[in-house]
Design a protein around this motif. Structure first.
Motif, short mmCIF file in Angstrom:
data_model
loop_
_atom_site.label_atom_id
_atom_site.label_comp_id
_atom_site.label_asym_id
_atom_site.label_seq_id
_atom_site.Cartn_x
_atom_site.Cartn_y
_atom_site.Cartn_z
N TYR A 85 -50.89 9.78 55.88
CA TYR A 85 -50.83 10.92 54.96
C TYR A 85 -52.10 11.77 55.07
N THR A 86 -53.25 11.13 55.16
CA THR A 86 -54.50 11.86 55.30
C THR A 86 -54.51 12.64 56.61
N ALA A 87 -54.03 12.02 57.69
CA ALA A 87 -53.95 12.72 58.97
C ALA A 87 -52.96 13.87 58.90
N ALA A 88 -51.88 13.68 58.15
CA ALA A 88 -50.87 14.73 58.02
C ALA A 88 -51.43 15.94 57.27
N LYS A 92 -50.98 18.61 59.92
CA LYS A 92 -49.64 19.12 59.59
C LYS A 92 -48.57 18.70 60.60
N GLU A 93 -48.89 17.73 61.47
CA GLU A 93 -47.93 17.31 62.48
C GLU A 93 -47.37 15.91 62.23
N GLU A 94 -48.02 15.14 61.39
CA GLU A 94 -47.61 13.76 61.17
C GLU A 94 -46.39 13.70 60.24
#
Length: 136
Positions: A85-88, A92-94
């Motif tokens: 979620y943090t990476a997303a 905005k790609e996860e």
């Protein structure tokens, strides 16, 4: 007089350069000694860790409530989802929907089992009731 000044500064500059080189070499030697000392102390620490008795894996606490038990059992799945979620948020790609569903089903499964064990009836309109309907 200017010529004399340049002649006297040249030998001093050469002496200063030589002494600067000596200082740099001495600093390099002392830094190497510090690094060697640090490395040897780290390896001693590692040896001491290996000599200590290994601690037993902590067992589940007695009288653990359903929510705390679900948090403990499902915390790895939550960490994976939180990282995704943090990476997303940044890229905005996860797509973390599948990880969330895994965490959610783990959490609700543990809560449902705990409630059944304690004899608590689950309301069919609640989130746990809906989960039971999904699973059944």
């Amino acid at each position: 007089m200017g010529a004399n000044h340049s002649q006297t500064s040249s030998p001093l500059s050469a002496v200063d350069a030589t002494s600067n080189d000596d200082i740099k070499k001495e600093n390099l030697r002392s830094n190497t000694n510090i690094e060697a000392t640090a490395t040897s102390s780290q390896s001693n620490d590692e040896k001491n860790i290996g000599n200590k008795k290994t601690s037993k894996i902590k067992s589940a606490p007695k009288n653990e409530s359903g929510y705390a038990k679900a948090e403990r059992i499902c915390r790895k799945k939550k960490r994976v989802y939180d990282a995704c979620y943090t990476a997303a948020l940044s890229s905005k790609e996860e797509d973390c929907e599948e990880l969330f569903d895994t965490y959610r089903s783990c959490f609700l499964r543990v809560l449902t089992k705990d409630m059944e064990k304690r004899g608590v009836k689950v309301n069919s309109g609640s989130m746990l009731g809906e989960y039971q309907d999904e699973v059944s």
